[in-house]
Design a protein around this motif. Structure first.
Motif, mmCIF file in Angstrom:
data_model
loop_
_atom_site.group_PDB
_atom_site.id
_atom_site.type_symbol
_atom_site.label_atom_id
_atom_site.label_comp_id
_atom_site.label_asym_id
_atom_site.label_seq_id
_atom_site.Cartn_x
_atom_site.Cartn_y
_atom_site.Cartn_z
ATOM 1 N N ASP A 52 0.838 -1.210 0.000
ATOM 2 C CA ASP A 52 0.000 0.000 0.000
ATOM 3 C C ASP A 52 0.865 1.249 0.000
ATOM 4 O O ASP A 52 0.565 2.220 -0.708
ATOM 5 C CB ASP A 52 -0.914 -0.010 1.235
ATOM 6 N N ALA A 53 1.933 1.219 0.786
ATOM 7 C CA ALA A 53 2.822 2.382 0.834
ATOM 8 C C ALA A 53 3.472 2.619 -0.524
ATOM 9 O O ALA A 53 3.579 3.755 -0.983
ATOM 10 C CB ALA A 53 3.886 2.174 1.909
ATOM 11 N N GLU A 54 3.883 1.516 -1.155
ATOM 12 C CA GLU A 54 4.489 1.663 -2.478
ATOM 13 C C GLU A 54 3.472 2.174 -3.487
ATOM 14 O O GLU A 54 3.789 3.008 -4.339
ATOM 15 C CB GLU A 54 5.064 0.319 -2.931
ATOM 16 N N ALA A 55 2.216 1.650 -3.384
ATOM 17 C CA ALA A 55 1.170 2.116 -4.306
ATOM 18 C C ALA A 55 0.866 3.595 -4.083
ATOM 19 O O ALA A 55 0.711 4.364 -5.047
ATOM 20 C CB ALA A 55 -0.098 1.277 -4.118
ATOM 21 N N LYS A 56 0.783 3.989 -2.798
ATOM 22 C CA LYS A 56 0.529 5.398 -2.509
ATOM 23 C C LYS A 56 1.671 6.277 -2.992
ATOM 24 O O LYS A 56 1.454 7.356 -3.547
ATOM 25 C CB LYS A 56 0.331 5.590 -0.999
ATOM 26 N N ALA A 57 2.895 5.781 -2.795
ATOM 27 C CA ALA A 57 4.052 6.544 -3.253
ATOM 28 C C ALA A 57 4.035 6.678 -4.770
ATOM 29 O O ALA A 57 4.319 7.752 -5.321
ATOM 30 C CB ALA A 57 5.338 5.869 -2.794
ATOM 31 N N ALA A 58 3.661 5.565 -5.451
ATOM 32 C CA ALA A 58 3.588 5.619 -6.918
ATOM 33 C C ALA A 58 2.490 6.567 -7.374
ATOM 34 O O ALA A 58 2.664 7.345 -8.317
ATOM 35 C CB ALA A 58 3.356 4.213 -7.462
ATOM 36 N N ALA A 59 1.328 6.499 -6.673
ATOM 37 C CA ALA A 59 0.225 7.388 -7.036
ATOM 38 C C ALA A 59 0.604 8.844 -6.801
ATOM 39 O O ALA A 59 0.315 9.722 -7.630
ATOM 40 C CB ALA A 59 -1.016 7.025 -6.232
ATOM 41 N N ALA A 60 1.257 9.076 -5.655
ATOM 42 C CA ALA A 60 1.680 10.447 -5.368
ATOM 43 C C ALA A 60 2.696 10.929 -6.390
ATOM 44 O O ALA A 60 2.654 12.076 -6.843
ATOM 45 C CB ALA A 60 2.271 10.512 -3.956
ATOM 46 N N GLU A 61 3.570 10.041 -6.797
ATOM 47 C CA GLU A 61 4.567 10.401 -7.803
ATOM 48 C C GLU A 61 3.888 10.705 -9.135
ATOM 49 O O GLU A 61 4.248 11.660 -9.829
ATOM 50 C CB GLU A 61 5.574 9.261 -7.962
ATOM 51 N N THR A 62 2.866 9.867 -9.460
ATOM 52 C CA THR A 62 2.114 10.114 -10.709
ATOM 53 C C THR A 62 1.389 11.449 -10.658
ATOM 54 O O THR A 62 1.390 12.225 -11.619
ATOM 55 C CB THR A 62 1.118 8.974 -10.944
ATOM 56 N N GLU A 63 0.748 11.723 -9.507
ATOM 57 C CA GLU A 63 0.040 12.987 -9.358
ATOM 58 C C GLU A 63 1.005 14.164 -9.464
ATOM 59 O O GLU A 63 0.717 15.177 -10.126
ATOM 60 C CB GLU A 63 -0.689 13.023 -8.018
ATOM 61 N N ASP A 64 2.168 14.011 -8.813
ATOM 62 C CA ASP A 64 3.161 15.095 -8.905
ATOM 63 C C ASP A 64 3.616 15.295 -10.338
ATOM 64 O O ASP A 64 3.784 16.430 -10.806
ATOM 65 C CB ASP A 64 4.354 14.766 -8.011
ATOM 66 N N SER A 65 3.805 14.168 -11.059
ATOM 67 C CA SER A 65 4.240 14.269 -12.456
ATOM 68 C C SER A 65 3.178 14.939 -13.312
ATOM 69 O O SER A 65 3.464 15.815 -14.136
ATOM 70 C CB SER A 65 4.563 12.879 -13.000
ATOM 71 N N GLU A 66 1.902 14.512 -13.099
ATOM 72 C CA GLU A 66 0.817 15.114 -13.870
ATOM 73 C C GLU A 66 0.672 16.601 -13.533
ATOM 74 O O GLU A 66 0.449 17.431 -14.415
ATOM 75 C CB GLU A 66 -0.491 14.379 -13.580
ATOM 76 N N ALA A 67 0.815 16.908 -12.243
ATOM 77 C CA ALA A 67 0.705 18.309 -11.845
ATOM 78 C C ALA A 67 1.835 19.132 -12.458
ATOM 79 O O ALA A 67 1.635 20.263 -12.913
ATOM 80 C CB ALA A 67 0.725 18.429 -10.328
ATOM 81 N N GLU A 68 3.013 18.508 -12.478
ATOM 82 C CA GLU A 68 4.155 19.206 -13.068
ATOM 83 C C GLU A 68 3.942 19.436 -14.566
ATOM 84 O O GLU A 68 4.202 20.519 -15.090
ATOM 85 C CB GLU A 68 5.428 18.402 -12.818
ATOM 86 N N GLN A 69 3.424 18.378 -15.246
ATOM 87 C CA GLN A 69 3.151 18.515 -16.674
ATOM 88 C C GLN A 69 2.065 19.562 -16.926
ATOM 89 O O GLN A 69 2.155 20.375 -17.849
ATOM 90 C CB GLN A 69 2.721 17.170 -17.258
ATOM 91 N N SER A 70 1.028 19.536 -16.081
ATOM 92 C CA SER A 70 -0.048 20.505 -16.234
ATOM 93 C C SER A 70 0.449 21.925 -16.027
ATOM 94 O O SER A 70 0.121 22.851 -16.778
ATOM 95 C CB SER A 70 -1.167 20.188 -15.234
ATOM 96 N N GLU A 71 1.282 22.072 -14.998
ATOM 97 C CA GLU A 71 1.834 23.387 -14.722
ATOM 98 C C GLU A 71 2.717 23.856 -15.878
ATOM 99 O O GLU A 71 2.675 25.027 -16.288
ATOM 100 C CB GLU A 71 2.623 23.355 -13.420
#
Length: 600
Positions: free
Chosen positions: A523-542
């Motif tokens: 779960d921690a790895e999945a959350k970390a991956a999801a958070a990383e994906t969200e950060d990447s998407e946010a970075e791309q969006s920005e």
């Protein structure tokens, strides 16, 4: 023919040389490296009557034998009397010198080494007031025995006696606390032991404080004796049962000793586990008996089971003539076998012989087990390795310390917690109520009564039945002992099932804990991956927003710099309205300047 004097001398010389050749061949000593020497050397080595290897012969010993003119027995008897005289007068230097002379005269007489070593360690040592001097005499005794072991390479009894000295004398005497500490720090003795082949630096010899332990070192000596016997050397002047039980028991004594010294943690538990394992290995050893067969002390239950199987088969073959045979003390199966049907008679006779042999082995095994109280030591080692037993002993130890320091409230609290645990232990291991530690526990209960200032224990006291059983003098009668011993077998089987269930429960909990940890990690790895994906998407969006903003700013700048479409139309052509009205729009000042320059 007349022979001259010179001729006779030559003849004598030739005869002497001829006689020396066979004497040389017969008496040639062994070279010590595969060369067995002459026939006399082989006989000396076979019967262990003298040193036979080159370099091992003691000149002093041989001189003593020659000086006694063949009367070694008389000389030795006189020296034994002189040794006793010097001991009575406390002339210890002369006493030890006399012992040395006796050993030179009788180096292959075991009793010389045993008796005089016992004198030094047990009798002479008590003549000193300082425990350090007593320890020195004990060490003198052990070193005297070690010298005897070197002189007698095929004497397992001497090796056993040496191991006994290191364990019993240093570990059970009144000064055992001081002796064990002095032995642990005696580097001179440790070096000597290494030279004798005793590896005091190995884990097998070191106690919980990483120093040589007298019980474990004694066990290593005993193991040397066991190896010698296993190689074919016979045990003399000692029963095999007593010879083989001492080494495993020294493991148990070591565990008890470190607990008495306050080591009441995982180290004590490990010591008891090793003690239990060693005792069970002893139960699997083939022990010679007075009968023409060997036994294994740990196979009594197997013999009982095997007898039941053979007896059931014997019943089927012999039919209805068997009832009542089990009630006989030593039943004779042969008459019943001979009455079996013809087709089954041979097999019945074979079974009768097997049943007789099994019964003899069972009786012998049970008798030998009782001689050394084998079941008690086995159950003690099993009970003591449980964590609750270690905890109970630690609580009693802490309670005694608090009681000595007059911290009565703390002592009472520790006592009561320990007594509750001991009540559970006695329920599962009733046989522990009759051992030495039970008497120590009875003394602790008396000290508890003094601490609470009451001779009468409360009715809900967890060890009330134990106190009543111990009686006024802290001893259990023989009848009660036999009842407890018979009850213990069923209790032990029940306790083993409980321990197995507890072990399965611990394994199940450990597996569940591992599964929870695995899921939590996933779960921690999945959350970390999801958070990383969200950060990447946010970075791309920005980044996209920034790019769009840059484009918009660029377009805005371009629009401000170029005229708009309507402004261009107004500048280039007149509007439709002004054309229709016939009015001509005013020219700009730039146009007028251009026209003037053209006209000029």
């Amino acid at each position: 023919m007349k022979i001259t004097a010179l001729g006779r001398k030559l003849i004598y010389l030739v005869v002497m040389l001829a006689m020396l050749v066979p004497l040389y061949m017969l008496g040639q000593p062994s070279g010590g490296s595969g060369d067995s020497g002459g026939q006399l050397a082989e006989m000396r080595d076979k019967f262990n009557i003298a040193e036979s290897d080159l370099g091992e012969i003691s000149p002093a010993s041989e001189t003593m034998k020659l000086a006694s003119l063949g009367l070694r027995g008389v000389a030795a008897t006189l020296l034994w009397g002189k040794a006793h005289h010097f001991k009575v007068l406390h002339e210890w230097d002369r006493y030890k010198a006399t012992l040395n002379q006796i050993s030179l005269l009788q180096p292959h007489f075991d009793k010389v080494w045993e008796h005089q070593a016992h004198n030094l360690a047990y009798n002479v040592s008590t003549e000193f007031d300082d425990y350090r001097q007593r320890y020195e005499m004990v060490r003198e005794g052990t070193e005297f025995l070690t010298k005897g072991v070197r002189q007698n390479r095929n004497a397992p009894r001497l090796i056993w006696y040496t191991g006994w000295f290191y364990g019993s004398k240093m570990g059970t005497s009144d000064e055992k606390t001081q002796f064990r500490r002095l032995f642990a720090d005696d580097e001179v003795l440790h070096k000597s032991l290494v030279e004798q082949g005793i590896n005091v630096d190995s884990p097998e010899a070191r106690g919980p404080f990483f120093k040589p332990d007298n019980w474990l070192v004694g066990r290593l000596w005993l193991n040397h004796g066991y190896d010698m016997v296993d190689s074919g050397v016979k045990i003399r002047r000692q029963t095999p049962l007593n010879f083989f039980e001492t080494g495993p028991k020294w493991r148990i004594k070591h565990a008890e000793a470190i607990e008495d010294e306050g080591v009441l943690d995982e180290r004590a538990r490990n010591a008891w586990e090793l003690a239990s394992e060693t005792w069970q290995q002893f139960g699997e050893r083939s022990v010679p008996t007075t009968s023409p067969f060997t036994i294994k002390l740990g196979q009594l239950d197997e013999l009982v089971r095997l007898k039941a199987l053979r007896l059931a088969e014997f019943r089927e073959l012999t039919g209805e003539e068997l009832p009542g045979i089990e009630n006989q003390w030593q039943p004779d199966y042969m008459p019943f076998a001979k009455k079996a049907p013809d087709a089954d008679r041979m097999r019945a006779i074979e079974l009768a012989g097997e049943l007789k042999d099994i019964e003899e082995r069972r009786v012998k095994t049970d008798g030998y087990r009782k001689q050394i109280n084998y079941p008690y030591w086995d159950m003690l080692a099993q009970a003591e390795q449980e964590r609750r037993t270690i905890k109970a002993r630690r609580l009693i130890y802490e309670a005694e310390k608090a009681n000595e320091a007059a911290e009565l409230d703390k002592a009472i609290e520790k006592y009561e917690e320990a007594f509750a645990i001991w009540a559970e232990i006695f329920d599962d291991y009733p046989i522990l109520t009759i051992d030495d530690s039970a008497q120590d526990l009875a003394k602790s209960i008396r000290r508890y009564s003094i601490a609470i200032d009451s001779e009468d224990l409360p009715e809900d006291f967890p060890l009330l039945a134990f106190v009543e059983m111990m009686g006024e003098y802290g001893q259990v009668d023989a009848v009660l002992y036999e009842e407890v011993r018979n009850t213990q077998k069923a209790k032990l089987a029940e306790r083993k099932k409980e321990l197995e269930e507890q072990e399965r429960e611990r394994e199940r909990e450990a597996a569940e804990e591992m599964e929870r940890e695995r899921k939590a990690k996933a779960d921690a790895e999945a959350k970390a991956a999801a958070a990383e994906t969200e950060d990447s998407e946010a970075e791309q969006s920005e980044q996209m927003e920034q790019e769009e903003q840059v484009v918009e700013e660029a377009e805005t700048t371009s629009d401000e710099a170029a005229p708009t479409e309507s402004e261009s139309e107004l500048n280039e052509t007149p509007s439709e309205e002004s054309t229709e009205s016939g009015e001509i729009p005013e020219q700009s000042s730039a146009d007028e300047a251009t026209e003037e320059s053209t006209a000029a």
